[in-house]
Structure formats: structure tokens, C-alpha cells
Design a protein around this motif. Structure first.
Motif, PDB file in Angstrom:
ATOM      1  N   GLU A 317       0.845  -1.199   0.000  1.00  0.00           N
ATOM      2  CA  GLU A 317       0.000   0.000   0.000  1.00  0.00           C
ATOM      3  C   GLU A 317       0.876   1.244   0.000  1.00  0.00           C
ATOM      4  O   GLU A 317       1.801   1.361   0.800  1.00  0.00           O
ATOM      5  N   GLY A 319      -0.287   5.370  -1.315  1.00  0.00           N
ATOM      6  CA  GLY A 319      -1.184   6.173  -2.132  1.00  0.00           C
ATOM      7  C   GLY A 319      -2.377   5.358  -2.597  1.00  0.00           C
ATOM      8  O   GLY A 319      -2.759   4.372  -1.962  1.00  0.00           O
ATOM      9  N   ASP A 320      -2.954   5.749  -3.720  1.00  0.00           N
ATOM     10  CA  ASP A 320      -4.127   5.080  -4.277  1.00  0.00           C
ATOM     11  C   ASP A 320      -3.835   4.780  -5.733  1.00  0.00           C
ATOM     12  O   ASP A 320      -3.924   5.670  -6.594  1.00  0.00           O
ATOM     13  N   ALA A 321      -3.468   3.537  -6.038  1.00  0.00           N
ATOM     14  CA  ALA A 321      -3.093   3.181  -7.403  1.00  0.00           C
ATOM     15  C   ALA A 321      -4.261   3.296  -8.372  1.00  0.00           C
ATOM     16  O   ALA A 321      -4.065   3.523  -9.566  1.00  0.00           O
ATOM     17  N   ALA A 322      -5.501   3.135  -7.878  1.00  0.00           N
ATOM     18  CA  ALA A 322      -6.669   3.239  -8.747  1.00  0.00           C
ATOM     19  C   ALA A 322      -6.933   4.679  -9.155  1.00  0.00           C
ATOM     20  O   ALA A 322      -7.394   4.958 -10.271  1.00  0.00           O
ATOM     21  N   GLN A 323      -6.626   5.618  -8.234  1.00  0.00           N
ATOM     22  CA  GLN A 323      -6.827   7.040  -8.515  1.00  0.00           C
ATOM     23  C   GLN A 323      -5.637   7.834  -7.971  1.00  0.00           C
ATOM     24  O   GLN A 323      -5.749   8.539  -6.964  1.00  0.00           O
ATOM     25  N   PRO A 324      -4.478   7.709  -8.618  1.00  0.00           N
ATOM     26  CA  PRO A 324      -3.283   8.382  -8.102  1.00  0.00           C
ATOM     27  C   PRO A 324      -3.412   9.904  -8.194  1.00  0.00           C
ATOM     28  O   PRO A 324      -4.054  10.433  -9.096  1.00  0.00           O
ATOM     29  N   PRO A 329       3.337  10.274  -1.218  1.00  0.00           N
ATOM     30  CA  PRO A 329       2.524   9.641  -0.167  1.00  0.00           C
ATOM     31  C   PRO A 329       3.181   9.806   1.200  1.00  0.00           C
ATOM     32  O   PRO A 329       4.410   9.780   1.311  1.00  0.00           O
TER      33      PRO A 329
END
Length: 464
Positions: A317, A319-324, A329
């Protein structure tokens, strides 16, 4: 069960009975009824079905075999009930403990191929689909049917038998160790004979004597509160994801070789290496292709899974890989897993990780152990019970089965070796490509039939 017939009193007679039981459809009928009980331990809403499985399926079957049966609540909060049963024939005869687990993983309803219901046994050629058919309802049902065939043929087992069926294996066997410790006398036996896990190949009968252990660790870098714009702060702020990636790459290399000395096992003995040499793995239809160059150099693929340790990165994990977003981070976290063989220094894993990270400049990586699910165990290859079972199987099969020092996966075998102090022998009736723990779990009909013959032969020979 009443379709196994009248007594004639020979080994071949017992085998003929169990073949007839399978060929008549009696075994499949029993298995279908057991699969229909949605006894998943991974959803608290299904807890009543754990009791139901023991009360409605295993208790009547055991009592029909002359066992005195008891069902107890789990000593650990959130754990399912445990069934123990005892049939004492002669104090001068050996005592065999038989183990199984009646719980399953989640059903994964709606995700099975061709619209199958996980709680309905469905036959498609030689494949039998249903949750628990492989893990573990089909496997302990084989043992119960084999005991019945011996009893019907001989009029007695010829040995003392005990059963232990838990319902929390899929949640780490909650309470099993404490229960065994509190019930040592009731569970005392000369040997454990049980079935779980896969064969090394679908067409290769297999015996294994223990399992690798498993423990997970969380590695985390918490650099600061909140993310910061990568344009304004890139090059000024350390990136936790970058640092954690480099920390992990110093622990296990790009081909899966463990780089931390304290996480590696001692060298394999010649006896273990020789046993593993004859145990090439074939997962069967649907299994992934083996990567021959993955893992410790200088070892065969079979040695890597049965005789060596593995460090696996299970999750990551940052950040957000789906919505970077364009931000550095603030933190990164990974979960790693150690699968380890007996004689590894499990207590030294965490200090070794900590020392390695500190020595390489990663003092900011925090390491915390997660729950140790199973410990590493291994009954000696030269134990007399091992030879006794191997001779029986050779007699039944006309060939020598594969003999593994331990399973590559993990089972609660330490409860039997360490708490109850007995040798352990496992005879699996599934295969690696069975999709256990996933949608489309299935078994192969020839393995069920052969498993019934194998277990009937073993129980007959112990009582001979």
C-alpha cells in the motif's frame, strides 16, 4: 450408512466393501449432504452451521461406529465447536487419532463457473464441485467410510480409535491448541493419521509428515502527516514508497532468493533431500505453470517448496493506485510472509529483520509481527509408524507413494506433535489444482475412490 454389507473377515473383503460403497453412490450421497451444510467459519453469521455440521453429520456417523461422542464449545472467543469421539477396544492395542475440520472458507456465492451453487455438490464427468469437497469434508468423510468398512468386515477395528473434528481451521484453528492441552488424556494416541492438503500430483498417491510454518509481518514507513504536492516537494521530501521498495529488495531479490541470513533454514539433511527428489509437483488441470528459475539457486523446484524457506510479499500500500494524485505519499506499508521448514529459527526472524534493516540504513521502517498461524513440524522419516503406513499403501496400491518430509503449506500439525506428543502421518486425497479457497473448488472422482481404498487398507492393517 447401511450399504456396506455383511461380514466376511478379510482385507480384500474390506476393500471390496469400500469399492462397492463408492460405486453404489453411497459415498457421494453422504458427501453431498455434508457439502449442503454451509459451515464457513469466515462469516460469524454462519456460526450455527458449524454446530449443525457436527451435530447432524459427524455425531451420528461416529455413534454408528461405536464411538462415545462429545461436542464442546471453543475455549477461544469467536472459535467454532470441537467434536471428540473415543472407541476403546483393547488397552493392549495401539490407539489412532483421526483429525479433520468441518469448516470451510467463504462460499463465494455467485462467482462459480456455470452458475454453480457452492453448497450443492455438482458432478461434471470426473470432477465433483462444491465448497468443502477437497478442504476438508471429502477428506475426513473418506476416513469415516473406511472405518465403517473395516468394522463391517472384521466386526471390530482391531485398534482403539479417536476422532477430533474442529470447525475453526480456516480461521487459524482458533482454540485448538488450548483445547488439546486441556484434553490431553482424551486425545492421547500412538499416532495421528489424517488427510488434508494436496498430493504432489493427481496420479501420485502421497504421504507427508508435517508442514511448513507460516508467520506474517507488517513493514511500514510513516514519514509525515498527509501527502504533499510532488511538483513543489519532489526532491525535497523522502518518499516512503521508494524507501520501502528498496528495503524489501534488500531482503528478497528479483528471483525470490532470501537475502537475510537469519531467515534462511539450516542445510537440508541427506535423508530429506533424498525423499524430496522423488516428489516432483504437478498441480494437475488448471494449475499454474511452475517458474523453474524462481527461488533459491542450486535447489530443485521441489526442494524449494518442501525443504526450504520462502519470503513472499503478500500486499503493498502507498497512495491510491486506482486514482493516483500528484502527491508524495505520507506512508507506505507492506505485508510479508515467511513460510519456513522445521529447524528454522522462528524466534530469530523478527530480530534478524530488524538488524538487517538497521544495518542497511532503514531504521525508519517499522516491523510488527502479525499472528503466527501455524508452526513448522516434521515427523522423522524413519519413524516406525511411517514405515507401517507406507507398507500398507504399497500393498493396496501396488506401488510406493511419494513420501514428503512436510507439506509446502501449513496445517495445525504442531498441536499433535508438540502439545500431544505423537508422530503424524497425513494421506491427502486432493490435488493442487482443485481451486480450494476459491470459486470452483472440486475433487477428482478417481482420487476419492482410491483414497477410500488406501484408508481402508491402512485401518485394516493396523488392526490386523
Amino acid at each position: 450408512m447401511t450399504d456396506i454389507g455383511e461380514s466376511v473377515g478379510t482385507r480384500e473383503g474390506a476393500l471390496a466393501r469400500i469399492r462397492g460403497h463408492y460405486d453404489s453412490g453411497g459415498f457421494i450421497e453422504t458427501l453431498a449432504r455434508r457439502v449442503a451444510v454451509p459451515s464457513t467459519s469466515q462469516d460469524p453469521d454462519f456460526a450455527p452451521h458449524l454446530w449443525r455440521y457436527l451435530d447432524e453429520e459427524i455425531t451420528p456417523a461416529a455413534r454408528s461406529l461405536g464411538f462415545e461422542v462429545r461436542v464442546d464449545p471453543n475455549p477461544e472467543a469467536g472459535g467454532g465447536p470441537l467434536l471428540t469421539a473415543v472407541r476403546q477396544e483393547d488397552a493392549a492395542r495401539p490407539t489412532v487419532l483421526i483429525y479433520g475440520h468441518g469448516d470451510t472458507v467463504l462460499g463465494h456465492e455467485g462467482l462459480w463457473r456455470d452458475g454453480r451453487d457452492p453448497w450443492t455438490l455438482d458432478c461434471d464427468g470426473e470432477k465433483l464441485y462444491g465448497r468443502g469437497v477437497a478442504d476438508n469434508k471429502g477428506q475426513h468423510s473418506i476416513a469415516l467410510a473406511a472405518l465403517e468398512a473395516v468394522l463391517a468386515e472384521r466386526g471390530r477395528f482391531g485398534f482403539n480409535a479417536k476422532l477430533l473434528v474442529e470447525t475453526s481451521e480456516e480461521t487459524g484453528s482458533k482454540g485448538l491448541r488450548a483445547f488439546a492441552g486441556a484434553n490431553r488424556e482424551r486425545l492421547a494416541a500412538d499416532v495421528l493419521i489424517a488427510s488434508d492438503g494436496p498430493r504432489v500430483a493427481p496420479d501420485r498417491p502421497t504421504v507427508f509428515l508435517g508442514s511448513r510454518g507460516v508467520v506474517n509481518y507488517a513493514l511500514e514507513i510513516a514519514a509525515r502527516e498527509g501527502g504533499h504536492h510532488s511538483g513543489n516537494w519532489g526532491g525535497l521530501l523522502s518518499n516512503p514508497a521508494t524507501r520501502l521498495a528498496n528495503a524489501l529488495s534488500g531482503m528478497v531479490d528479483a528471483r525470490g532468493r532470501i537475502l537475510v541470513e537469519g531467515l534462511r533454514p539450516p542445510p537440508m539433511s541427506n535423508a530429506v533431500r533424498t525423499a524430496i527428489a522423488a516428489c516432483a509437483v504437478d498441480g494437475g488441470p488448471g494449475a499454474p505453470q511452475i517458474d523453474p528459475d524462481w527461488g533459491e539457486p542450486g535447489l530443485t523446484p521441489w526442494e524449494r517448496v518442501f525443504g526450504w524457506n520462502a519470503l513472499e510479499v503478500l500486499a503493498w500500500e502507498a497512495g491510491d493506485a486506482a486514482q493516483p494524485v500528484n502527491a508524495i505519499p505520507p506512508r507506505a506499508r507492506a505485508v510479508i510472509q515467511m513460510r519456513f521448514v522445521a529447524d528454522s529459527d522462528e524466534a530469530g526472524f523478527l530480530p534478524a529483520i530488524r538488524a538487517h534493516l538497521d544495518a542497511h540504513g532503514f531504521g525508519d521502517v517499522q516491523v510488527s509481527p502479525l499472528r503466527t498461524t501455524m508452526k513448522a513440524t516434521r515427523t522423522p522419516l524413519d519413524d516406525p509408524w511411517v514405515r507401517r503406513v507406507m507398507v500398507s499403501l504399497e500393498t493396496t496400491l501396488g506401488q510406493s507413494p511419494a513420501l514428503l518430509p512436510n507439506l509446502g503449506g501449513s496445517i495445525p500439525n504442531d498441536v499433535f506433535t508438540d502439545v500431544l506428543g505423537m508422530p503424524t502421518i497425513w494421506i491427502p486425497h486432493s490435488f493442487a489444482g482443485c481451486s480450494q479457497h476459491a470459486p470452483n473448488e472440486h475433487v477428482l472422482a478417481p482420487l476419492l475412490r482410491e483414497g477410500l481404498e488406501m484408508m481402508t487398507g491402512i485401518f485394516w492393517d493396523i488392526g490386523a
